[in-house]
Scaffold this motif. Structure first.
Motif, PDB file in Angstrom:
ATOM      1  N   PRO A 121       9.214 -11.908   2.232  1.00  0.00           N
ATOM      2  CA  PRO A 121       9.236 -10.857   1.207  1.00  0.00           C
ATOM      3  C   PRO A 121       7.979 -10.854   0.333  1.00  0.00           C
ATOM      4  N   THR A 122       7.490 -12.036  -0.044  1.00  0.00           N
ATOM      5  CA  THR A 122       6.276 -12.106  -0.861  1.00  0.00           C
ATOM      6  C   THR A 122       5.072 -11.625  -0.065  1.00  0.00           C
ATOM      7  N   ALA A 123       4.961 -12.092   1.179  1.00  0.00           N
ATOM      8  CA  ALA A 123       3.856 -11.650   2.034  1.00  0.00           C
ATOM      9  C   ALA A 123       3.874 -10.137   2.203  1.00  0.00           C
ATOM     10  N   SER A 124       5.064  -9.588   2.353  1.00  0.00           N
ATOM     11  CA  SER A 124       5.194  -8.138   2.566  1.00  0.00           C
ATOM     12  C   SER A 124       4.738  -7.355   1.351  1.00  0.00           C
ATOM     13  N   LYS A 125       5.089  -7.832   0.165  1.00  0.00           N
ATOM     14  CA  LYS A 125       4.666  -7.145  -1.065  1.00  0.00           C
ATOM     15  C   LYS A 125       3.145  -7.168  -1.206  1.00  0.00           C
ATOM     16  N   ILE A 126       2.552  -8.318  -0.905  1.00  0.00           N
ATOM     17  CA  ILE A 126       1.093  -8.426  -1.035  1.00  0.00           C
ATOM     18  C   ILE A 126       0.394  -7.529  -0.017  1.00  0.00           C
ATOM     19  N   VAL A 127       0.870  -7.540   1.216  1.00  0.00           N
ATOM     20  CA  VAL A 127       0.258  -6.721   2.273  1.00  0.00           C
ATOM     21  C   VAL A 127       0.328  -5.237   1.918  1.00  0.00           C
ATOM     22  N   LEU A 128       1.500  -4.769   1.515  1.00  0.00           N
ATOM     23  CA  LEU A 128       1.639  -3.333   1.253  1.00  0.00           C
ATOM     24  C   LEU A 128       0.890  -2.929  -0.018  1.00  0.00           C
ATOM     25  N   LEU A 129       0.870  -3.799  -1.012  1.00  0.00           N
ATOM     26  CA  LEU A 129       0.093  -3.502  -2.215  1.00  0.00           C
ATOM     27  C   LEU A 129      -1.389  -3.404  -1.889  1.00  0.00           C
ATOM     28  N   ASP A 130      -1.895  -4.334  -1.081  1.00  0.00           N
ATOM     29  CA  ASP A 130      -3.310  -4.288  -0.710  1.00  0.00           C
ATOM     30  C   ASP A 130      -3.634  -3.043   0.100  1.00  0.00           C
ATOM     31  N   SER A 131      -2.691  -2.602   0.919  1.00  0.00           N
ATOM     32  CA  SER A 131      -2.887  -1.367   1.669  1.00  0.00           C
ATOM     33  C   SER A 131      -2.940  -0.178   0.715  1.00  0.00           C
ATOM     34  N   LEU A 132      -2.031  -0.162  -0.249  1.00  0.00           N
ATOM     35  CA  LEU A 132      -1.963   0.936  -1.213  1.00  0.00           C
ATOM     36  C   LEU A 132      -3.240   1.055  -2.027  1.00  0.00           C
ATOM     37  N   MET A 133      -3.815  -0.084  -2.406  1.00  0.00           N
ATOM     38  CA  MET A 133      -5.013  -0.024  -3.253  1.00  0.00           C
ATOM     39  C   MET A 133      -6.292  -0.311  -2.470  1.00  0.00           C
ATOM     40  N   SER A 134      -6.217  -0.230  -1.173  1.00  0.00           N
ATOM     41  CA  SER A 134      -7.374  -0.369  -0.273  1.00  0.00           C
ATOM     42  C   SER A 134      -8.197  -1.618  -0.582  1.00  0.00           C
ATOM     43  N   ASN A 135      -7.515  -2.762  -0.595  1.00  0.00           N
ATOM     44  CA  ASN A 135      -8.198  -4.033  -0.862  1.00  0.00           C
ATOM     45  C   ASN A 135      -8.761  -4.582   0.447  1.00  0.00           C
ATOM     46  N   ILE A 136     -10.083  -4.605   0.562  1.00  0.00           N
ATOM     47  CA  ILE A 136     -10.718  -5.023   1.817  1.00  0.00           C
ATOM     48  C   ILE A 136     -10.967  -6.529   1.865  1.00  0.00           C
ATOM     49  N   ASP A 137     -10.526  -7.256   0.840  1.00  0.00           N
ATOM     50  CA  ASP A 137     -10.936  -8.657   0.717  1.00  0.00           C
ATOM     51  C   ASP A 137      -9.757  -9.612   0.555  1.00  0.00           C
ATOM     52  N   ARG A 138      -8.829  -9.566   1.521  1.00  0.00           N
ATOM     53  CA  ARG A 138      -7.770 -10.580   1.563  1.00  0.00           C
ATOM     54  C   ARG A 138      -7.584 -10.966   3.042  1.00  0.00           C
ATOM     55  N   THR A 139      -8.632 -11.569   3.579  1.00  0.00           N
ATOM     56  CA  THR A 139      -8.667 -11.901   5.003  1.00  0.00           C
ATOM     57  C   THR A 139      -8.612 -13.419   5.187  1.00  0.00           C
ATOM     58  N   ALA A 140      -8.524 -13.849   6.429  1.00  0.00           N
ATOM     59  CA  ALA A 140      -8.500 -15.293   6.701  1.00  0.00           C
ATOM     60  C   ALA A 140      -9.796 -15.954   6.246  1.00  0.00           C
ATOM     61  N   LYS A 141     -10.885 -15.191   6.277  1.00  0.00           N
ATOM     62  CA  LYS A 141     -12.181 -15.732   5.853  1.00  0.00           C
ATOM     63  C   LYS A 141     -12.224 -15.943   4.345  1.00  0.00           C
ATOM     64  N   ASN A 142     -11.540 -15.079   3.620  1.00  0.00           N
ATOM     65  CA  ASN A 142     -11.552 -15.139   2.161  1.00  0.00           C
ATOM     66  C   ASN A 142     -10.189 -14.645   1.665  1.00  0.00           C
ATOM     67  N   THR A 143      -9.238 -15.577   1.494  1.00  0.00           N
ATOM     68  CA  THR A 143      -7.850 -15.160   1.254  1.00  0.00           C
ATOM     69  C   THR A 143      -7.618 -14.615  -0.150  1.00  0.00           C
ATOM     70  N   ASN A 144      -8.398 -15.070  -1.125  1.00  0.00           N
ATOM     71  CA  ASN A 144      -8.181 -14.671  -2.521  1.00  0.00           C
ATOM     72  C   ASN A 144      -6.737 -14.892  -2.955  1.00  0.00           C
ATOM     73  N   LEU A 145      -6.194 -15.996  -2.490  1.00  0.00           N
ATOM     74  CA  LEU A 145      -4.863 -16.456  -2.883  1.00  0.00           C
ATOM     75  C   LEU A 145      -4.974 -17.936  -3.215  1.00  0.00           C
ATOM     76  N   LEU A 146      -4.250 -18.364  -4.226  1.00  0.00           N
ATOM     77  CA  LEU A 146      -4.273 -19.762  -4.627  1.00  0.00           C
ATOM     78  C   LEU A 146      -2.869 -20.345  -4.619  1.00  0.00           C
ATOM     79  N   GLU A 147      -2.795 -21.637  -4.328  1.00  0.00           N
ATOM     80  CA  GLU A 147      -1.545 -22.374  -4.492  1.00  0.00           C
ATOM     81  C   GLU A 147      -1.680 -23.243  -5.734  1.00  0.00           C
TER      82      GLU A 147
END
Length: 259
Positions: A121-147
């Motif tokens: 569910p969390t992954a799905s929210k992030i994916v669809l939000l990034d699609s909605l706002m055309s975020n080109i920078d959340r890839t395996a090379k540069n995740t822009n996510l922190l734990e």
């Protein structure tokens, strides 16, 4: 139209550049004695990246995603005068005034798609939000996510809303989907996209969107090279977001097909 209650603080100490960031943000201390990652108006993409960071971060927060507190940060000219590195000196000099800060998550580690855990569910929210706002920078090379503290935190949304880098053609983006979602680092784990779409439809009310857009500082929207006024730019961001909300089914299908 009301704005969000975003705090404004003053930078009292420039500590170090964070050179892993493309725009070289800085680690700073503010007058509230907290540490922040400072995003500069004088960096490469300038004010537009800060606008995208602000809108994207607060949209993510609306969805219940973990986002470091965003604050407006006043930067005085005194810091450039004592900085020995010429590149950083220029960055500080060209960023005097109001910038954007993200609360520094001390000890956080970068999300690793090969070993890190995330629920669908969390992954799905992030994916669809990034699609909605055309975020080109959340890839395996540069995740822009922190734990941090066993939770996933969303950072660095500055590469979103790339339509605003050319205001002459921005309306062409109103009907476009986001094919680059195929490169999203969380796409394979996003198995609840319909649920995410429903939540976005419920949370992204006209009032909520207007409050976020109203929070953009006037200074960040002023651009002598653009024919649009700050108010017209605000209206454009709203129109763009509402257009994407009307395309949620298409964005879900595109993401599913991309798998």
């Amino acid at each position: 139209m009301n704005s969000l209650d975003i705090r404004t603080v003053d930078v009292v100490q420039y500590i170090a550049p964070l050179r892993e960031g493309g725009s070289m943000p800085g680690l700073v201390r503010a007058d509230d004695d907290f540490l922040y990652v400072l995003k500069f108006t004088g960096a490469g993409q300038g004010k537009k990246a800060l606008i995208a960071e602000l809108i994207g971060g607060e949209l993510a927060r609306l969805l219940g995603l973990k986002v470091p507190e965003l604050v407006f940060m006043n930067l005085e000219d005194t810091f450039s005068q004592t900085e020995p590195d010429e590149e950083i000196q220029d960055l500080l000099k060209f960023s005097v005034g109001l910038n954007l800060g993200l609360h520094f998550l001390s000890g956080a580690i970068t999300y690793d798609p090969l070993v890190s855990e995330i629920d669908s569910p969390t992954a799905s929210k992030i994916v669809l939000l990034d699609s909605l706002m055309s975020n080109i920078d959340r890839t395996a090379k540069n995740t822009n996510l922190l734990e941090w503290k066993n939770e996933l935190w969303v950072i660095d949304n500055g590469a979103s809303f790339y339509f605003h880098h050319n205001w002459d053609t921005w309306e062409n983006h109103l009907t476009r989907t986001f094919p680059l979602i195929k490169d999203h680092v969380l796409l394979a784990k996003a198995k609840h996209l319909e649920d995410a779409a429903q939540m976005i439809g419920e949370k992204f009310t006209p009032e909520a969107l207007e409050n976020i857009i109203a929070s953009i500082p006037e200074y960040w929207l002023e651009d002598d090279a653009v024919a649009l006024s700050p108010d017209e730019m605000r209206a454009a961001y709203l129109k763009y977001l509402n257009a994407k909300l009307g395309m949620l089914d298409q964005l879900v299908k595109e993401a599913k097909d991309a798998k």
